[in-house]
Design a protein around this motif. Sequence first.
Motif, PDB file in Angstrom:
ATOM      1  N   ALA A   1       0.814  -1.224   0.000  1.00 29.53           N
ATOM      2  CA  ALA A   1       0.000   0.000   0.000  1.00 29.53           C
ATOM      3  C   ALA A   1       0.843   1.268   0.000  1.00 29.53           C
ATOM      4  CB  ALA A   1      -0.926  -0.005   1.216  1.00 29.53           C
ATOM      5  N   GLY A   2       2.161   1.133  -0.020  1.00 28.92           N
ATOM      6  CA  GLY A   2       3.032   2.293  -0.075  1.00 28.92           C
ATOM      7  C   GLY A   2       3.498   2.810   1.267  1.00 28.92           C
ATOM      8  N   PHE A   3       3.226   2.078   2.340  1.00 25.31           N
ATOM      9  CA  PHE A   3       3.668   2.487   3.676  1.00 25.31           C
ATOM     10  C   PHE A   3       4.985   1.797   4.027  1.00 25.31           C
ATOM     11  CE2 PHE A   3      -0.861   3.181   3.686  1.00 25.31           C
ATOM     12  CZ  PHE A   3      -1.035   4.335   4.431  1.00 25.31           C
ATOM     13  N   ARG A   4       5.740   2.424   4.915  1.00 24.88           N
ATOM     14  CA  ARG A   4       6.941   1.809   5.466  1.00 24.88           C
ATOM     15  C   ARG A   4       6.649   1.422   6.914  1.00 24.88           C
ATOM     16  NH1 ARG A   4      11.495   6.217   4.508  1.00 24.88           N
ATOM     17  NH2 ARG A   4       9.789   7.487   5.359  1.00 24.88           N
ATOM     18  N   PRO A   5       6.442   0.125   7.205  1.00 25.70           N
ATOM     19  CA  PRO A   5       6.060  -0.286   8.570  1.00 25.70           C
ATOM     20  C   PRO A   5       7.146   0.062   9.586  1.00 25.70           C
ATOM     21  CG  PRO A   5       5.729  -2.080   6.984  1.00 25.70           C
ATOM     22  CD  PRO A   5       6.528  -1.026   6.281  1.00 25.70           C
ATOM     23  N   HIS A   6       6.738   0.724  10.664  1.00 25.77           N
ATOM     24  CA  HIS A   6       7.661   1.087  11.738  1.00 25.77           C
ATOM     25  C   HIS A   6       7.247   0.367  13.017  1.00 25.77           C
ATOM     26  CE1 HIS A   6       9.940   4.349   9.766  1.00 25.77           C
ATOM     27  NE2 HIS A   6       8.821   4.554   9.095  1.00 25.77           N
ATOM     28  N   THR A   7       8.232  -0.016  13.810  1.00 22.70           N
ATOM     29  CA  THR A   7       7.987  -0.690  15.087  1.00 22.70           C
ATOM     30  C   THR A   7       8.623   0.107  16.207  1.00 22.70           C
ATOM     31  OG1 THR A   7       7.940  -2.878  14.050  1.00 22.70           O
ATOM     32  CG2 THR A   7       8.356  -2.793  16.420  1.00 22.70           C
ATOM     33  N   ASN A   8       7.802   0.502  17.159  1.00 21.97           N
ATOM     34  CA  ASN A   8       8.286   1.167  18.367  1.00 21.97           C
ATOM     35  C   ASN A   8       7.962   0.234  19.535  1.00 21.97           C
ATOM     36  OD1 ASN A   8       9.273   3.053  20.152  1.00 21.97           O
ATOM     37  ND2 ASN A   8       7.375   4.227  20.231  1.00 21.97           N
ATOM     38  N   ASP A  21       4.642   9.047   9.618  1.00 20.76           N
ATOM     39  CA  ASP A  21       5.787   9.009   8.701  1.00 20.76           C
ATOM     40  C   ASP A  21       5.326   9.094   7.257  1.00 20.76           C
ATOM     41  OD1 ASP A  21       8.739   8.265   8.079  1.00 20.76           O
ATOM     42  OD2 ASP A  21       7.592   6.721   7.019  1.00 20.76           O
ATOM     43  N   HIS A  22       4.233   8.401   6.934  1.00 24.61           N
ATOM     44  CA  HIS A  22       3.730   8.425   5.551  1.00 24.61           C
ATOM     45  C   HIS A  22       3.218   9.813   5.180  1.00 24.61           C
ATOM     46  CE1 HIS A  22       2.038   6.795   1.878  1.00 24.61           C
ATOM     47  NE2 HIS A  22       0.877   7.370   2.175  1.00 24.61           N
ATOM     48  N   ILE A  23       2.482  10.449   6.097  1.00 22.68           N
ATOM     49  CA  ILE A  23       1.957  11.793   5.812  1.00 22.68           C
ATOM     50  C   ILE A  23       3.103  12.781   5.600  1.00 22.68           C
ATOM     51  CG2 ILE A  23       0.684  13.735   6.804  1.00 22.68           C
ATOM     52  CD1 ILE A  23      -1.135  11.715   8.156  1.00 22.68           C
TER      53      ILE A  23
END
Length: 454
Positions: free
Chosen positions: A50-57, A328-330
């Motif tokens: 979908a064009g997102f970069r998954p981030h994990t915190n 991050d995507h926005i």
Amino acid sequence: MKYIELALKAWREGEPLRARRRRYKDYTYGRQWNDAGADGESEHDSALRAGFRPHTNNLIRQLVKSVVGNFRNSLSSPDRQAVTPEPDEATASRNALTELDCRMLEEFLISGCAVQRVVAERRLAGDGVWVDNISPDSFFINRFTDPRGLDIELVGMLHSMSLREVLMRFAPQGGRRAARIAAAYHTSWHEGPAGPLGDSVSRSFFDAGSHRCRVIELWTLESRSVLRCHEPSSGRFFLASADNRSSHPADGNPPAEIITRPSTTLRWHCRMMAPDGMILDEFDSPYAHSLHPFAVKFYPLIDGEVHSLVEDIIDQQRTVNRLITLIDHIMSVSAKGALLAPSDGLPPGLTLEMLGELWARPNSVIPYVPGKGEIRQTVGSSECAGAYQLLNLQMQLFNQISGVSSALQGHITNNHTSAALYDAQLRNSSIAILDLLDSFNSFRAARNRLIVNS
């Protein structure tokens, strides 16, 4: 029903718990985008597509480390409350019980399960009582609802051994028995009495992996016919097997008169089995406590259900990850600045690409044709429509739902907080997880009783 099938039935019934435990473990150690969607695709792959970069915190890992750290600190505290009975120092040192208990608590926080096996045997490191942490991935038990475990009737675990170890344990004299055992382990796992079971749940039960042998340890609570014997001359009472009426007290002296009465008793019986159902060894509980060797604690066990601390906060962790990914995507796709240059105002030989390079270079001079347009820059706002406020709210909910506050994690939210106030906040924070820690300490007490009476 054959004993191997009893063990397999208990193993199958425990698969939902093991599956949840694997998911909770993934979240604890940072693998937080592995959940599958309706189409079977992982959330990580769906987000990338979908064009997102998954981030994990990873907030869960820090929370678990804080609770384990406070527990370890309490063990070394001068005013700590001892869990009685306490094993002797030699046993505690030989087994590194402090380290085992810290790792067991970590498992308890993740899965809600604490299982240790206490046996008296000779090992390479010495002879005596040994304690082992047992992973829920190799443990099975009948469904029980009593928090004390008084309704447990079947319990066991899966061992993975080399063929040499199997023969050394169960056929030390060699000969025909050793040949039979070796032949049993050269047979494919799915050719046993349970029939061809090709699903992954059964395969993990029967198959120990390449060049390893699966040994199933099964303990069952069984009733036995016995004779309750009374020797009036000495006043001694003892039990004798119902099929051996010549039994007498352990001193070896036949009594002059014995009064017997038929009765039944319950005993824990162990069977060590090969995947094809062959009994490698069997015996009644050899320990002074007459129980099986497993200390078991499932939390909270309301109606037999297990719910861990990590389970309570997974939804908050998922929301935090998605909000950070959304922000991050926005920020990456929103216009943060644009240079407006009229096409009729560019001097000959200066392209838009050259103009952009000059604009970004410090101390550069940009030529333009006066009166034909003005070069100007617009800067847009990359506001995230309340995403920051929602993220802050989720972080607060994370601490509130888990019960592990900032004070318990060692964070000082206000530089003007006094030491007395901070200590009070720490004590109040500990109350929220007091039930969890006391439940784990009751497990340690049950384990210690097995150690003392093994």
